[in-house]
Design an enzyme around this catalytic site. Structure first.
Site, PDB file in Angstrom:
ATOM      1  CG  ASP A  14       4.675   2.787   1.814  1.00 26.20           C
ATOM      2  OD1 ASP A  14       4.637   2.964   3.229  1.00 26.20           O
ATOM      3  OD2 ASP A  14       3.779   2.161   1.316  1.00 26.20           O
ATOM      4  CG  ASP A  16       2.779  -2.007   5.627  1.00 28.18           C
ATOM      5  OD1 ASP A  16       3.389  -2.969   5.815  1.00 28.18           O
ATOM      6  OD2 ASP A  16       2.422  -0.997   6.219  1.00 28.18           O
TER       7      ASP A  16
END
Length: 243
Positions: A14, A16
């Site tokens: 991922d 963020d």
């Protein structure tokens, strides 16, 4: 060597909150958008948007899904509208587009910072010969990777634009991570998922990925484990210490 089980040949990160500090930027943008929206409402619960709201309803999800989930939690229902709705439209897409305006403004004003520990881990993973992909619900994934000088590590990217173009279900469904594995040419059991969001950890678990690393940025280590993380770390380079 890099703290992953034998047989793992690819890493799906991922963006963020795992590689960059933009999770906090997203939270501020969502708060600015929702608080402004709620001030003008007379229906449902119009109390301020909180960090708990962000974690429960928005974090890790595609933009429209986050809008829909949060407003439903407050008893507010809007028409869907269209993806190109203006940011002042009282639709799910309009609210989402308003958030994106706020997000880009904050990024332009403050820039994007990568986590030094995550860069160390990316370097170690690349040097160890692992394939590297990024799977993010953000439609601004490409821009953030470039601004943070992380694009040089990434062989495959699945972001919010990809999810929309392919009609994928967003996190907590595993579809976006499965697409990332496909683009790297590996089976799910050969890939490790790295996530800070509960929705993303569930996606890694439900996609039967070989290893799920939870990154605890919000004091929710047990919740990450409960949702499927095989291991929880505060920083990615802790895995290097365990190798």
């Amino acid at each position: 060597m890099i703290g992953l089980p034998e047989g793992i040949t690819a890493c799906l990160f991922d963006l963020d909150g795992v590689l960059t500090s933009t999770a906090a930027v997203h939270q501020r943008a969502w708060k600015a958008t929702f608080d402004a929206f709620l001030r003008d409402r007379t229906d449902g619960d119009t109390s301020e948007f909180t960090l708990q709201d962000y974690a429960a309803h928005v974090d890790g999800r595609p933009r429209a899904d986050g809008v829909r989930a949060f407003l439903e939690s407050r008893g507010i229902h809007l028409p869907e509208g269209a993806p190109d709705d203006p940011p002042d439209a009282e639709t799910v897409n309009g609210v989402g587009n308003h958030k994106n305006v706020d997000l880009l403004r904050i990024i332009d004003e403050q820039g994007v910072q990568s986590y030094p520990a995550s860069v160390r881990y990316l370097t170690a993973a690349r040097d160890a010969g692992l394939r590297i992909g990024v799977v993010t619900s953000s439609a601004n994934g490409e821009h953030v990777l470039e601004v943070a000088d992380l694009a040089r590590f990434v062989e495959a990217r699945v972001d919010g634009l990809t999810i929309g173009e392919l009609g994928l279900r967003g996190k907590p469904a595993p579809n976006s991570f499965l697409e990332g594995a496909k683009r790297l040419g590996v089976r799910p059991e050969q890939a490790a998922v790295f996530e800070d969001a509960l929705a993303g950890v569930r996606a890694g678990r439900d996609g039967a990925f070989g290893y799920v690393v939870g990154v605890d940025r919000a004091d929710q280590a047990q919740a990450l484990r409960d949702n499927g993380a095989d291991i929880v770390v505060a920083e990615l380079d802790e895995l290097l210490g365990d190798a």
